[in-house]
Write a protein that holds these residues in place. Structure first.
Motif, mmCIF file in Angstrom:
data_model
loop_
_atom_site.group_PDB
_atom_site.id
_atom_site.type_symbol
_atom_site.label_atom_id
_atom_site.label_comp_id
_atom_site.label_asym_id
_atom_site.label_seq_id
_atom_site.Cartn_x
_atom_site.Cartn_y
_atom_site.Cartn_z
ATOM 1 N N LYS A 161 14.786 -9.099 15.419
ATOM 2 C CA LYS A 161 14.198 -9.795 14.277
ATOM 3 C C LYS A 161 14.902 -9.509 12.956
ATOM 4 O O LYS A 161 15.501 -8.451 12.759
ATOM 5 C CB LYS A 161 12.729 -9.388 14.125
ATOM 6 C CG LYS A 161 11.855 -9.739 15.339
ATOM 7 C CD LYS A 161 11.819 -11.226 15.635
ATOM 8 C CE LYS A 161 10.711 -11.619 16.594
ATOM 9 N NZ LYS A 161 11.188 -12.493 17.668
ATOM 10 N N PHE A 162 14.756 -10.462 12.057
ATOM 11 C CA PHE A 162 15.235 -10.337 10.678
ATOM 12 C C PHE A 162 14.060 -9.932 9.792
ATOM 13 O O PHE A 162 13.035 -10.608 9.793
ATOM 14 C CB PHE A 162 15.791 -11.693 10.230
ATOM 15 C CG PHE A 162 15.997 -11.827 8.740
ATOM 16 C CD1 PHE A 162 16.787 -10.922 8.034
ATOM 17 C CD2 PHE A 162 15.409 -12.870 8.035
ATOM 18 C CE1 PHE A 162 16.982 -11.058 6.661
ATOM 19 C CE2 PHE A 162 15.600 -13.024 6.664
ATOM 20 C CZ PHE A 162 16.386 -12.109 5.981
ATOM 21 N N GLY A 163 14.242 -8.837 9.043
ATOM 22 C CA GLY A 163 13.175 -8.425 8.139
ATOM 23 C C GLY A 163 13.630 -8.304 6.703
ATOM 24 O O GLY A 163 12.927 -8.694 5.785
ATOM 25 N N CYS A 164 14.824 -7.742 6.478
ATOM 26 C CA CYS A 164 15.244 -7.493 5.096
ATOM 27 C C CYS A 164 16.703 -7.851 4.861
ATOM 28 O O CYS A 164 17.083 -8.201 3.761
ATOM 29 C CB CYS A 164 15.004 -6.029 4.734
ATOM 30 S SG CYS A 164 16.101 -4.886 5.611
ATOM 31 N N GLY A 165 17.544 -7.690 5.867
ATOM 32 C CA GLY A 165 18.958 -8.004 5.714
ATOM 33 C C GLY A 165 19.770 -6.917 5.039
ATOM 34 O O GLY A 165 20.984 -7.079 4.860
ATOM 35 N N ARG A 174 21.428 -0.906 12.799
ATOM 36 C CA ARG A 174 20.808 -2.039 12.103
ATOM 37 C C ARG A 174 21.755 -3.223 12.214
ATOM 38 O O ARG A 174 22.765 -3.279 11.516
ATOM 39 C CB ARG A 174 20.606 -1.703 10.627
ATOM 40 C CG ARG A 174 19.831 -0.437 10.365
ATOM 41 C CD ARG A 174 18.356 -0.678 10.515
ATOM 42 N NE ARG A 174 17.612 0.539 10.196
ATOM 43 C CZ ARG A 174 17.244 1.459 11.086
ATOM 44 N NH1 ARG A 174 17.534 1.295 12.367
ATOM 45 N NH2 ARG A 174 16.574 2.523 10.716
ATOM 46 N N CYS A 230 21.660 -6.086 11.145
ATOM 47 C CA CYS A 230 21.815 -6.971 9.982
ATOM 48 C C CYS A 230 22.970 -6.553 9.086
ATOM 49 O O CYS A 230 23.353 -7.312 8.201
ATOM 50 C CB CYS A 230 20.525 -7.037 9.165
ATOM 51 S SG CYS A 230 20.093 -5.508 8.316
ATOM 52 N N ALA A 233 19.372 -3.289 5.782
ATOM 53 C CA ALA A 233 19.220 -1.994 6.458
ATOM 54 C C ALA A 233 18.040 -1.180 5.940
ATOM 55 O O ALA A 233 18.064 0.047 5.969
ATOM 56 C CB ALA A 233 20.513 -1.177 6.348
ATOM 57 N N GLN A 234 16.995 -1.862 5.483
ATOM 58 C CA GLN A 234 15.834 -1.147 4.944
ATOM 59 C C GLN A 234 14.617 -1.147 5.863
ATOM 60 O O GLN A 234 13.675 -0.413 5.627
ATOM 61 C CB GLN A 234 15.423 -1.781 3.608
ATOM 62 C CG GLN A 234 16.362 -1.484 2.467
ATOM 63 C CD GLN A 234 16.237 -0.054 2.006
ATOM 64 O OE1 GLN A 234 15.155 0.488 1.868
ATOM 65 N NE2 GLN A 234 17.378 0.595 1.781
ATOM 66 N N CYS A 235 14.601 -1.998 6.884
ATOM 67 C CA CYS A 235 13.340 -2.140 7.631
ATOM 68 C C CYS A 235 13.448 -1.878 9.130
ATOM 69 O O CYS A 235 12.448 -1.592 9.779
ATOM 70 C CB CYS A 235 12.734 -3.519 7.397
ATOM 71 S SG CYS A 235 13.527 -4.838 8.341
ATOM 72 N N GLY A 236 14.620 -1.998 9.695
ATOM 73 C CA GLY A 236 14.801 -1.685 11.112
ATOM 74 C C GLY A 236 14.341 -2.749 12.092
ATOM 75 O O GLY A 236 14.449 -2.550 13.310
ATOM 76 N N ALA A 237 13.859 -3.884 11.622
ATOM 77 C CA ALA A 237 13.399 -4.938 12.542
ATOM 78 C C ALA A 237 14.533 -5.430 13.435
ATOM 79 O O ALA A 237 14.302 -5.941 14.526
ATOM 80 C CB ALA A 237 12.818 -6.114 11.752
ATOM 81 N N CYS A 238 15.761 -5.269 12.966
ATOM 82 C CA CYS A 238 16.934 -5.815 13.645
ATOM 83 C C CYS A 238 17.610 -4.791 14.549
ATOM 84 O O CYS A 238 18.734 -5.013 14.998
ATOM 85 C CB CYS A 238 17.928 -6.275 12.589
ATOM 86 S SG CYS A 238 18.511 -4.877 11.590
HETATM 87 S S1 FES Z 1 16.726 -6.715 8.958
HETATM 88 FE FE1 FES Z 1 15.857 -5.001 7.972
HETATM 89 S S2 FES Z 1 17.148 -3.387 8.635
HETATM 90 FE FE2 FES Z 1 18.095 -5.140 9.409
#
Ligand code: FES
Ligand code: FES
Lengths: 217, 743
Positions: free
Chosen positions: A89-93, A110, A112, A95-100
């Motif tokens: 998943k895409f969350g922040c783009g 990460r 993204c 490297a702040q959220c780890g969804a990717c």
């Molecule tokens: S999309 Fe948030 S860390 Fe990659």
């Protein structure tokens, strides 16, 4: 039509379908599953000129994909849009959220912020790839037993991080869990269950290996 | 028994002849055909808009709500299945199509009727009225914690019980025995005297031809077999293997990608776009001026984003370019002063004579609190895939309000709503954000300019800067205390009231109260944020009662307890939280404990937080939560929602502020709008009270009380009273705590 599925047809619509069912209790957008990827990813300039992109080979979940990409494109978008694997998943783009989070040669990264080029020649593993041939990974099973996910959007990243943690450290302490998991944001606040899930998976994996069973881990 | 096709089923007149939706016959003609066609496969029997039975005895609950993590599909199916005495293992669900026929009229009734008791909630005229009203309003909304209290209690359960009643009646007719001798057990109809047994499906067709009772008798809690148990949620398995499809996961043949940039200053228009900087960028297809935003369409999201970042766009000015956050707070303060000076206060609640009580008080306590704007920041950024083809607009997205979104798109594109088809996926978080259709309208407008399907994805930065924000606010208090420390007057003025009305009200027995507010509009767009106005007022009122308790020299738990003599539900919940937290037991140095209690959406919640302060940093170590939602339909689901509400609320209280700088939102992503993470996440224990009160919600009530419990705990640990959120703005290092900053 398969039993248990439900098709929504409106006059004038060609096969527009939303299906929700139990067994396997997933939501499938059936008419959107086959993708004409070649058509989708031709590179066309605003003027309509074709451009030949660079072909790179990426090995994702054991399968080699030959893809036409700008090699600076972050791996996330190549996985989602070109390989068609949308579990990551895409969350922040940034490297702040780890969804990717995916694994590159077994380490969580990460995706993204990893250029596609940097993944060439490496083993890329996504959430779709961690299920062993039979059954679920011990972490996935623990996630079901603890009923961890809420909205579920962050959970691919959580599970990929937890799988990597347990591979490196079969019995993590709370501090180890904090260190490995604090990079993955869960806006739904499933952290207490994630912590329990990791401990449950760790116990299941160690029991199984003590009993000489095959471990899904 | 022979099979029947949908065609046969309809021509047999079952629907046309009056399949009953809680006393309302679906009108004959094309429309009933359409309704059946929308939800039924061949050979399935539709009983009403919420339940159908397949020949193999599977029962499907048709759920008119979106699942954004609260497990509503499961809980509502439980309520239906229990009243039907269906076999849980044979229960399936589907989300109701985004179609007007499925408008959730129960929700409208919940909002419109409030706590008013009808002689029966199934009186035909009442339902008929609300069904019409709701359809007119395009409601099929998930929000306001209403799914279980309204759809579940007055919809699913009644649908289940009514369906069971006609199934038993149909069997009674066939077997020639009184219906009263029959019962249903796990989807089997049983006649004990004759040992006859038959699956529901055998009598489904005959039952559907019977008129369903408008007032079927419902079970009492001692008869529940599924409600109140911890079944596993339907949506969990696909959420552990990446197969769950969220709005952002839609994939269509030939699909392109778009991303947008709206004017950073809300409400201004695009002045000019210069394409020259992106002329030779690969994969870029189109630049579209949407008036208030610019969109780039490309072969992939990344290409669109890179091009958009490089594109030269100039926006008009609208006069808000110089607004700073401090100006907004000054405006609030000025407006609050002005209404008091002019006697223009808008009364929210008033009883007794506060002036008199204040003049004769032994002590007067005053305090002022502030909260910032907040963004929702669901993990899945706003997105929508749109495709306009063959006179039809198809949309794939995640929304809390599918019908409303379809209607707004129809309006925008000047299409008939029947030509707009919205497919709702899982929601990667909603929290109120996905009740606003802006992103879906944008996607439809972009799709109108291109011949292929297009997936619009907002960057996180766009998501953060173009949210609909929880309001910033100021709240001022004045309390009069008598010689025993008991409050005799409560005066509260705040600014910016939205919803729900009762959010600022207090449960405490204080004779004289005057709660009033001032209006003070800003250019920042407002939106429902988890628990809406409760999210600020619980912080205000439950901080202030703590301050009064301290001034009165009383224990904050005991003080509340004593003032709740006329609010037994509150008192019981408060007592349970205190007891489970070992209230009063000593804590280590630098630790503190705080308590709060608040009711929202029909559910009373009390929380105790234990914090540790390490080098000025706040670590919430433990949260104890007691909750009374009347009856916990799915106890583990309620616990999960409490955990979620607590962490959402702690995140906001500790870290979050959206601040306005030069007219725009200063924050942009998770580096400057921080989230609570695993290392700061407390252990959470939830204890449930089933008081038997009217069933309340679960998705929101976990949030309001946690911020005051947290600041009360910080006060207990440090002596520093935090009156402005977020906590992050305050210096809690040891040196700063030499003099106790007390009320
Ligand atoms: S999309 Fe948030 S860390 Fe990659
Ligand atoms: S489950 Fe929703 S963000 Fe983690």
């Amino acid at each position: 039509m398969r039993a248990g599925h439900f098709s929504l047809k409106l006059p004038g619509l060609s096969a527009s379908t939303i299906i929700m069912t139990r067994l396997p209790r997933i939501l499938v957008w059936s008419n959107v599953l086959s993708i004409n990827r070649a058509a989708q990813f031709r590179r066309v300039l605003p003027g309509g000129k074709q451009r030949i992109g660079k072909m790179i080979n990426l090995k994702i979940n054991g399968e080699t994909h030959e893809l036409d990409v700008d090699p600076t494109t972050p791996l996330l978008w190549v996985i989602r849009e070109q390989a068609g694997l949308t579990g990551t998943k895409f969350g922040c783009g940034i490297a702040q959220c780890g969804a990717c989070t995916v694994h590159l040669d077994g380490s969580p990264v990460r995706s993204c912020v990893v250029p596609a080029q940097a993944a060439v020649g490496k083993d890329i593993m996504t959430i779709e790839g961690i299920k062993p041939g039979h059954g679920l990974h011990a972490v996935q099973q623990a996630w079901i037993d603890e009923q961890v996910p809420q909205c579920g959007y962050c959970q691919s990243g959580q599970i990929m991080s937890a799988v990597a943690l347990l591979a490196a450290n079969p019995s993590p302490s709370d501090q180890d869990i904090d260190a490995a998991m604090s990079g993955i944001v869960c806006r739904c606040g499933t952290y207490p269950r994630i912590r329990r899930g990791i401990k449950r998976a760790a116990a299941a994996m160690s029991n199984a290996s003590n009993n000489g069973e095959k471990v899904n881990g | 028994m022979g099979k029947w096709t949908r065609r046969a089923f309809i021509s047999a007149g079952v629907l046309a002849g009056g399949v009953v939706v809680f006393g309302i016959a679906i009108r004959p003609g094309d429309r009933s055909d359409k309704v059946a066609g929308l939800i039924a496969n061949d050979e399935e029997t539709v009983f009403n808009v919420w339940v159908k039975i397949a020949p193999d005895n599977r029962v499907t609950a048709i759920i008119p709500h979106a699942d954004m993590g609260q497990g509503v599909h499961t809980t509502l199916a439980m309520m239906l299945a229990d009243e039907m005495d269906a076999d849980w293992d044979l229960i399936e669900f589907m989300e109701a199509p985004a179609h007007k026929e499925f408008a959730n009229y129960a929700l409208a009734k919940g909002y419109a009727a409030g706590d008013v008791d009808f002689p029966s909630w199934l009186v035909d005229t009442v339902d008929g009225f609300f069904l019409t009203a709701t359809k007119a309003m395009n409601l099929q909304i998930t929000g306001g914690s209403t799914s279980v209290p309204t759809t579940g209690q007055v919809g699913m359960r009644v649908a289940g019980a009514a369906t069971k009643a006609v199934l038993l009646q149909a069997a009674a007719n066939a077997w020639d025995v009184p219906a009263s001798e029959l019962k249903a057990q796990k989807s089997i109809i049983v006649h004990e005297a004759s040992s006859k047994r038959a699956p529901f499906a055998e009598f489904a067709r005959a039952a559907a031809e019977l008129s369903q009772p408008a007032k079927p008798s419902l079970k009492t809690p001692d008869e529940y077999t599924i409600m109140g148990t911890d079944v596993q949620r339907f949506d969990v398995p696909p959420k552990v293997d990446g197969s769950a499809k969220f709005g952002i996961d839609a994939q269509l043949p030939g699909m392109k990608y778009a991303t947008v940039k709206a004017s950073p200053v809300f409400g201004t228009l695009v002045k000019s776009i210069d394409n020259s900087s992106i002329q030779d960028m690969a994969g870029v297809r189109k630049v579209i001026n949407l008036g208030d935003a610019v969109a780039v369409v490309a072969d992939g999201y990344w290409q669109a984003k890179k091009a958009l970042d490089r594109l030269d766009v100039e926006f008009e000015q609208n006069g808000n370019e110089s607004v700073e956050q401090s100006d907004i707070f000054s405006q609030f303060a000025t407006d609050m002063d002005r209404v008091v000076a002019n006697g223009d206060e808008i009364t929210d609640f008033s009883q007794g004579d506060t002036n008199l009580a204040l003049t004769s008080a032994d002590a007067v306590v005053e305090a002022e609190y502030r909260v910032p704007y907040l963004a929702h920041a669901p993990m899945e950024p706003m997105n929508c895939t749109a495709w306009i083809h063959d006179d039809v607009c198809e949309l794939w997205t995640g929304t809390q309000n599918p019908l409303g979104f379809a209607a707004e798109v129809a309006d925008t594109l000047e299409m008939d709503i029947s030509k707009v088809q919205l497919h709702n996926g899982y929601l990667g978080g909603g929290f109120g954000r996905r009740a606003f259709a802006d992103y879906t309208i944008q996607a439809a407008r972009i799709a109108a300019e291109v011949p292929y399907p297009v997936k619009l994805i907002w960057s996180r930065e766009e998501d953060m800067r173009h949210d609909h924000y929880r309001q910033a606010s100021i709240s001022r208090f004045k309390a009069a205390l008598d010689s025993s420390g008991k409050p005799t007057a409560w005066v509260n003025q705040y600014v910016e009231k939205y919803d729900p009305e009762e959010a600022p009200h207090i449960p405490y027995s204080i004779d004289n109260q005057f709660i009033h507010y001032a209006e003070s509009k800003t250019h920042v767009p407002w939106g429902f944020w988890r628990s809406v106005d409760h999210s600020l007022h619980a912080f205000f009122t439950e901080s202030f009662i703590d301050e009064i308790a301290f001034r009165a020299g009383k224990d904050p738990y005991q003080y509340r307890h004593d003032l709740l003599e006329n609010a037994p539900r509150f008192r019981d919940v408060l007592d349970l939280a205190a007891e489970k937290s070992n209230w009063g037991e000593p804590l280590p140095e630098n630790w503190g404990r705080g308590i709060a209690v608040h009711k929202s959406f029909g559910t009373v919640v009390s929380q105790v937080v234990e914090v540790e302060i390490v080098d000025g940093q706040v670590f919430p170590r433990r949260a104890i939560c007691a909750v009374d939602a009347g009856f916990a339909m799915h106890p583990d689901g309620i616990k999960a929602q409490m955990e979620s509400g607590i962490i959402y609320g702690l995140t906001a209280a500790l870290y979050s502020d959206i601040s306005i700088r030069r007219g725009a939102v200063a924050q942009s992503n998770f580096h400057d709008y921080q989230m609570l993470r695993m290392d700061k996440s407390p252990e959470i224990e939830t204890y449930i009270i089933n008081s038997g009160a009217r069933v309340g919600g679960a998705g929101e009530p976990g949030t309001p009380a946690i911020a005051p419990a947290l600041v009360n705990a910080i006060f207990n640990a440090t002596g520093k009273r935090i009156r402005e959120l977020p906590v992050r703005l305050h210096d809690l290092t040891r040196e700063d705590l030499g003099s106790k900053d007390v009320a």
